[in-house]
Design an enzyme around this catalytic site. Structure first.
Site, PDB file in Angstrom:
ATOM      1  CB  SER A  80     100.402 100.564  35.500  1.00  0.00           C
ATOM      2  OG  SER A  80     100.716 100.655  36.601  1.00  0.00           O
ATOM      3  CE1 TYR A 113      96.978  95.784  35.969  1.00  0.00           C
ATOM      4  CE2 TYR A 113      99.405  96.979  37.358  1.00  0.00           C
ATOM      5  CZ  TYR A 113      98.286  96.745  36.599  1.00  0.00           C
ATOM      6  OH  TYR A 113      98.000  98.058  36.363  1.00  0.00           O
TER       7      TYR A 113
END
Length: 286
Positions: A154, A167
């Site tokens: 990501s 995250y």
């Protein structure tokens, strides 16, 4: 060797395994891989029904003769389950040529609201699972001196964002893992390909509610575009891809004093992207 040309592992004719492929971009990649001529597409997902549905969709889209698809119910946070699923996979399919570590999870909470369980699960799914799957399938790739290991990371593995502390940490870990794996394979002279893919937010339920300030330069990505980009990158032998490309700017900004970098992140609205997040918290898929 100063320069190393990566070995390509084309999707056509390959046995492709995708984790978290019961929905989202995992499902789209499975169907597109079948459409591009993969010999087999193997679905690993926590949701048995969703995994079986994806396998059926891949079967319907397949173009290769004698194509095979299958679904395994796998909790990638459980080492024994991963090991047994890998044993069954290799027993039924003989090999895995392309491993796409796609399963992911997000909680979207401020750091003081995250629990130990939140943090542990984020790392288990987003980072540690990659080690488990690679240990199962990389030895065969090395022995054949071909194959591909794909890390769906990501942009959050490149820059910190409010309400994404667990995250962010797990995706930074995935980025570091992928970079180390690439270096290790290069150092040993292996032709096994690796791809590290770092997309901006994707318009799946996982990130429902996220906003972007400048949609022309930092657009919310469509799952279809992301799925196609990943498979294109595998076919081309690309080793590192960030989308949209402007996200690479954060790596340049890290060379500047922190206040300047923070000001730029604020200017582009990155720090506010999670303000209205509703998400699909706890869902281990992309």
């Amino acid at each position: 060797m100063l320069f190393f040309k990566p070995f390509k592992a084309p999707v056509k004719g390959a046995v492709v395994l995708i984790t978290g492929a019961g929905s989202g971009i995992g499902r789209l990649m499975a169907v597109e891989a079948a459409r591009r001529g993969a010999r087999a597409v193997i679905i690993w997902d926590l949701n048995a029904e969703a995994g079986t549905e994806t396998a059926g969709m891949a079967e319907a889209a397949a173009t290769a003769p004698r194509f095979r698809s299958g679904a395994f119910t796998v909790d990638v946070t459980d080492a024994e389950v991963v090991h047994e699923a890998a044993r069954q996979t290799l027993s039924e399919y003989g090999r895995v040529d392309i491993l796409i570590n796609n399963a992911g999870i997000v909680t979207g909470k401020p750091v003081l609201e995250t629990t130990d369980r939140d943090v542990q699960r984020s790392f288990e799914v987003n980072t540690i699972a990659h080690y488990r799957t690679v240990r199962e399938f990389l030895p065969g790739m090395i022995a054949r001196d071909r194959g591909s290991v794909v890390t769906i990371a990501s942009a959050a593995g490149l820059v910190g964002v409010p309400r994404l502390s667990d995250y962010n940490g797990s995706k930074f870990g995935a980025v570091g893992f992928a970079q180390s794996l690439r270096a290790e394979l290069r150092h040993m002279g292996s032709h096994v390909h690796t791809l590290l893919y770092c997309p901006y937010y994707i318009s799946t339920g996982m990130f429902a509610g996220v906003k972007t300030k400048f949609s022309l330069v930092l657009p919310i990505l469509t799952p279809e575009k992301v799925a196609a980009q990943v498979l294109d990158a595998i076919d081309k032998g690309t080793q590192f891809k960030v989308h949209p490309p402007i996200v690479r700017l954060v790596q340049v900004l890290q060379a500047f004093p922190v206040p300047f970098m923070d000001a730029m992140v604020e200017f582009f609205g990155v720090a506010d992207t999670m303000n209205e997040f509703t998400g699909r918290a706890g869902d281990a898929t992309k």
